[in-house]
Design an enzyme around this catalytic site. Sequence first.
Site, mmCIF file in Angstrom:
data_model
loop_
_atom_site.group_PDB
_atom_site.id
_atom_site.type_symbol
_atom_site.label_atom_id
_atom_site.label_comp_id
_atom_site.label_asym_id
_atom_site.label_seq_id
_atom_site.Cartn_x
_atom_site.Cartn_y
_atom_site.Cartn_z
ATOM 1 N N PHE A 138 0.858 -1.199 0.000
ATOM 2 C CA PHE A 138 0.000 0.000 0.000
ATOM 3 C C PHE A 138 0.882 1.234 0.000
ATOM 4 C CE2 PHE A 138 -2.299 3.600 1.629
ATOM 5 C CZ PHE A 138 -3.466 3.545 0.886
ATOM 6 N N ASP A 223 9.241 3.192 2.003
ATOM 7 C CA ASP A 223 8.051 3.968 2.328
ATOM 8 C C ASP A 223 7.805 3.795 3.825
ATOM 9 O OD1 ASP A 223 5.552 4.959 2.863
ATOM 10 O OD2 ASP A 223 4.579 4.079 1.102
ATOM 11 N N LYS A 252 2.360 11.211 7.295
ATOM 12 C CA LYS A 252 1.500 10.956 8.459
ATOM 13 C C LYS A 252 1.949 11.704 9.724
ATOM 14 C CE LYS A 252 -1.095 7.122 6.773
ATOM 15 N NZ LYS A 252 -0.793 5.931 5.998
HETATM 16 C C1 LIG Z 1 -1.017 6.060 4.432
HETATM 17 C C2 LIG Z 1 0.077 5.564 3.578
HETATM 18 C C3 LIG Z 1 0.354 6.157 2.337
HETATM 19 C C4 LIG Z 1 -0.500 7.256 1.747
HETATM 20 O O1 LIG Z 1 -0.518 8.421 2.505
HETATM 21 P P1 LIG Z 1 -1.680 9.501 2.257
HETATM 22 O O2 LIG Z 1 -1.299 10.633 3.152
HETATM 23 O O3 LIG Z 1 -2.973 8.856 2.650
HETATM 24 O O4 LIG Z 1 -1.641 9.853 0.819
HETATM 25 C C5 LIG Z 1 1.431 5.675 1.619
HETATM 26 N N1 LIG Z 1 2.188 4.669 2.085
HETATM 27 C C6 LIG Z 1 1.952 4.079 3.268
HETATM 28 C C7 LIG Z 1 2.833 2.973 3.731
HETATM 29 C C8 LIG Z 1 0.875 4.487 4.050
HETATM 30 O O5 LIG Z 1 0.609 3.869 5.205
#
Ligand SMILES: *Cc1c(COP(=O)(O)O)cnc(C)c1O
Length: 397
Positions: A138, A223, A252
């Site tokens: 994700f 990520d 985040k």
């Molecule tokens: C939440 C998340 C995203 C996307 O972030 P948004 O601020 O919702 O666009 C990307 N990668 C990971 C691992 C995430 O948990």
Amino acid sequence: MQKIISETERYSARNYHPLPVILTKGEGVWVWDKNGKKYLDLLAAYSAVNQGHRHPKIIQAAKDQMERITITSRAFHNDKMGEFLSLLCDVTGFDKALPMNTGAEAVETSIKAARKWGSKVKGVAENKAEIIVCDNNFHGRTVTIISFSSEEQYKTGFGPFTPGFISVEFGDAQKLEEAIGENTVALLIEPVQGEGGVIVPPDGYMKKVREITERHRVLLVFDEIQTGLGRTGELFSYVHENIKPDMLIVGKALGGGVYPVSAVLSSEEVMGVFKPGDHGSTFGGNPLASAVATASIEVILDEKLSEKSKENGRYFAKRLKEMESPMVKEIRSRGLMIGVEIKKSCGTARKYCELLLEEGILCKETHDQTLRFTPPLIIEKEEIDWAVEKIKDVLSR
Ligand SMILES: *Cc1c(COP(=O)(O)O)cnc(C)c1O
């Protein structure tokens, strides 16, 4: 309550299916609904509020900055962005950072950086760059990002998709090496798959991944939007693995639950591919975002939230395992990122989220069967004890 929900449902696109609770106030690990009922927040806005709701230092930094100037655009300098990026580079050990707003934008930025590095530095032919990703990933919701999702629902109806991605099994280093070709520029990977159900890779995998990507001159892009900033018990997940990626994506909790702030970090060699006009964002690096992000990082450091996450995460997972609930298939965790997988024969995780809501606990299922517990990192043992009793009760019904 029904009026607010029906109004929301009437006017909002139905891209979410929220639990039936209307939150009006938050403080620390607690949130309150309209009727004053208190809930322990075990979701923490998908790790966007690791520091706890309305952390006084972050709120103060936001207020102070709002009294001065909030946005300048990158057409001019502001007096806050340099300080923010210098702190971020300092705590991560990278040379340079590029600030954006949401996680998905930062992921897009990393893809652009990797592709441009591929063509300008590695010598991959223009428009031929390939990026390897992992099954069950994700990374966000833009068209390019869903192009390499393995989740059918994220993709159906949204094509045509962006080419140039290959997906391999998460946790299998040999499959990764086999997938690398002459046009491979990067591997984009989550250190622990979050939305995928809190999937922790096998021991030694990331070390091999680092070794393989280095040998083939493929950029290793972590990520850490969800795993970063203390969530897994270290400031960043790669510290567990004793390796360093070539590029790091944060988001985040970088905004302290107050304001969307994300960033991509890398070396001079990679970041150097961006020239004025190549990439940008109107809100990226604005002074309000920068002030909030600086305070958000400082709170994580000052309050030793990574250490707290490590210790309390161990404690929480241990207490959950001690339940020995027959409904539970597996408990996976790293720091305060905990997944409790419910057996298929016992129904979906959503049902348990609804029951926990009644008991004063907020959480959200991920991938049908997994309950994810990712509280603010400031949570105390007594609060964990309180939660475990409720979870035990719900899982024994
Ligand atoms: C939440 C998340 C995203 C996307 O972030 P948004 O601020 O919702 O666009 C990307 N990668 C990971 C691992 C995430 O948990």
